[in-house]
Design an enzyme around this catalytic site. Structure first.
Site, PDB file in Angstrom:
ATOM      1  N   ARG A 135     -21.449   3.925  -2.968  1.00  0.00           N
ATOM      2  CA  ARG A 135     -20.200   3.615  -3.651  1.00  0.00           C
ATOM      3  C   ARG A 135     -19.836   2.128  -3.588  1.00  0.00           C
ATOM      4  O   ARG A 135     -18.892   1.674  -4.234  1.00  0.00           O
ATOM      5  CB  ARG A 135     -19.087   4.444  -3.022  1.00  0.00           C
ATOM      6  N   HIS A 151       1.819 -13.404  18.294  1.00  0.00           N
ATOM      7  CA  HIS A 151       2.420 -12.525  19.300  1.00  0.00           C
ATOM      8  C   HIS A 151       1.822 -11.138  19.214  1.00  0.00           C
ATOM      9  O   HIS A 151       1.194 -10.784  18.219  1.00  0.00           O
ATOM     10  CB  HIS A 151       3.935 -12.445  19.091  1.00  0.00           C
TER      11      HIS A 151
END
Ligand SMILES: O=P(O)(O)O[C@H]1O[C@H](CO)[C@@H](O)[C@H](O)[C@H]1O
Ligand SMILES: O=P(O)(O)O[C@H]1O[C@H](CO)[C@@H](O)[C@H](O)[C@H]1O
Lengths: 346, 346
Positions: free
Chosen positions: A27, A165
């Protein structure tokens, strides 16, 4: 015609989740005319006076972020889990079951500068991040059964602040993913007398077709059962149950391998490669003093990109309602990452 | 303080998946400064000579899409599942298991006009779509164990062609979601002697706090355990095991309730509400002549939007690595949808 996993469709088993994924390599030829993502290469300024994660800026809670110089951890101003609150009643009906949930959500800044990430921090600075992770697991693990450290990198992964962070959500309950993994790791250990992930790593080290990078203490592989196109797992070469078990030299080698991994990711499509990443290890809280020989500490990286910096894999209809599906094989993804340089493009 | 599920955090159990989700209603106050989506309101032209799903246009395979006048079904040019192919060897290693996967992927256009969707089609035309779904399940179910009908609506849900269509992926294997649901429905039936979803619906009909809309034969609810903000389930009032069991009147009433549901969704944030939707019923193929009294046929809608037409819920770090989490309660989501008009804004 002989079966070739790089060409022919098949299912692969994920022993950590006890589920299968559909691999459809043919695919990959499919053209793409759907949604494209914004290319994430924008320069973030080192300091932004309106960004609450920068030193000296006032947050929504009214608290001023201190002038931190290394990592900085604080409680999320809008946490999904609170430490206190009224308890739901015990419910009897099996179809309408409610349970108590307590916890705490922390935000951890990696460094005071918004423009610094793993690839341009020094290894010492990355070790400081790892030390902070260990410290947080140590502290929060006194009270909480599960301490989930995770990072959403990039806007595409729901990250709402460009300052580097991560987050740490701790809970009184074992979340689903942890529960399922604990169950499957235990079943394997009871049957084979060895930790599943250690057996797995040993075999990957001899097969070598899904390795991305390795050093003395750590290995990065695209798992045999990966569902995201460039999903990887960071595994220790020797059995470690939790973050808190890491020796000093293992922290240093972990810092360098994470720097290499992020550089490879960013080099692949020449962008700030988006992902969600996080760490799994043996439960803590009331289970912190038990031994969990079936648990091997590890890191997980789940990046959404598929073909380029702007074309991602959508986990939608079939994936949500039936089963995970991938186009590119894990072996191909591993070889594409392996080929990349260990330092990031400029 | 007394526990109030609309205000206080808690866990809810999903008996179909045997897993818990974290509900954090207090978090709805969180401001959003992350990624916003493109507003999907663009007018699609009725006919586009470059769109392979339009009548008379040539597809990638070289085949010309016929001048269809109602629904039109064809095999996907880039299918994730092929009917034939070499078989993988039986693998012995529990950590590297491969299995055979065979199947077929079909695309189904709802109507020849690209600008027609459920809200502006006549109910008769929607019945034609349902009849085609039934016919496909009937035919593909002769051979395949599972026939998954699903639709990805909108670019945000990975839809790569604006012409209204859905997909039908059929397989020789039972996909994970089907396997887990089958297992849990069966366990409930063995214990209580009644289909889980029928018991569930009866209770929802008396509680009434999660109903979105209903008619003589069908009910739409936001499940007690919904994880997506505006997730809904379409349930029959009387026990039906599969699509192929629908009487003619139930097809007509299903068509109208789907039209109402889509209108309510679109009205909520005044946009083409994106979602993945699909249908689950008892397995077919070699199991098509067995009775499955534990299975209740139902529809599932999984829309990603959270706060507005441009702000979605990201299922990322914590959700992928630990547990599903939602802010808005299912009761609140149901009441917001219930309030919307049954016909779409213009
Ligand atoms: O077949 P499509 O519409 O091009 O593709 C879409 O739906 C498929 C089935 O859910 C997914 O595998 C793809 O990631 C998605 O983009
Ligand atoms: O807390 P943040 O970064 O604002 O929020 C992000 O991560 C959370 C944890 O994975 C998710 O629940 C949110 O949907 C996502 O936007």
């Amino acid at each position: 015609m002989a079966f070739n996993p790089n060409e022919h469709q098949h299912l692969r088993y994920n022993p950590l989740k006890d589920e299968w994924i559909l691999v459809s390599p043919h695919r990959a030829l499919r053209p793409w005319s759907g949604q494209t993502e914004t290319l994430a290469t924008e320069q973030v300024p080192r300091f932004d006076p309106s960004n609450p994660l920068c030193p000296g800026v006032k947050r929504a809670s009214g608290i001023v972020t201190p002038n931190y110089t290394t990592t900085y951890v604080f409680t999320n101003d809008f946490p999904a889990l609170l430490e206190e609150g009224p308890e739901p009643d015990q419910t009897e009906d099996p179809l309408f079951q409610t349970r108590s949930a307590k916890g705490t959500c922390k935000v951890m800044c990696y460094h005071p500068h918004s423009d610094m990430y793993l690839h341009n921090l020094s290894t010492i600075e990355v070790v400081a991040i790892i030390n902070e992770w260990v410290k947080q697991v140590e502290e929060l693990g006194q009270k909480y059964l599960w301490v989930q450290i995770f990072e959403n990198r990039g806007q595409q992964m729901g990250c709402s602040n460009p300052h580097p962070h991560c987050q740490i959500w701790s809970s009184t309950f074992l979340p689903n993913e942890a529960k399922v993994k604990d169950h499957n790791l235990k079943a394997y250990f009871e049957k084979h007398g060895r930790p599943l992930l250690l057996d797995y790593l040993e075999k990957e080290l001899s097969k070598r077709e899904r390795l991305v990078t390795e050093n003395d203490d750590w290995v990065v592989v695209v798992p045999y059962w990966a569902v995201w196109p460039f999903e990887t797992m960071v595994l220790p070469k020797r059995q470690i149950q939790r973050f808190t078990d890491l020796a000093e030299c293992q922290r240093k080698s972990l810092a360098s391998i994470l720097q290499v991994l992020v550089a490879k990711y960013d080099n692949l499509f020449k962008c700030n490669f988006p992902y969600s990443m996080g760490w799994h290890g043996a439960p803590t809280g009331e289970k912190r003093n038990e031994t969990h020989p079936h648990w091997t500490f590890h890191g997980i990286y789940l990046p959404p990109l598929l073909r380029s910096a702007t074309v991602k894999k959508f986990m939608v209809g079939y994936e949500l309602l039936a089963q995970g599906q991938r186009d590119l094989t894990p072996e191909k993804a591993a070889s594409m990452l392996r080929e990349q340089y260990d330092t990031r493009f400029k």
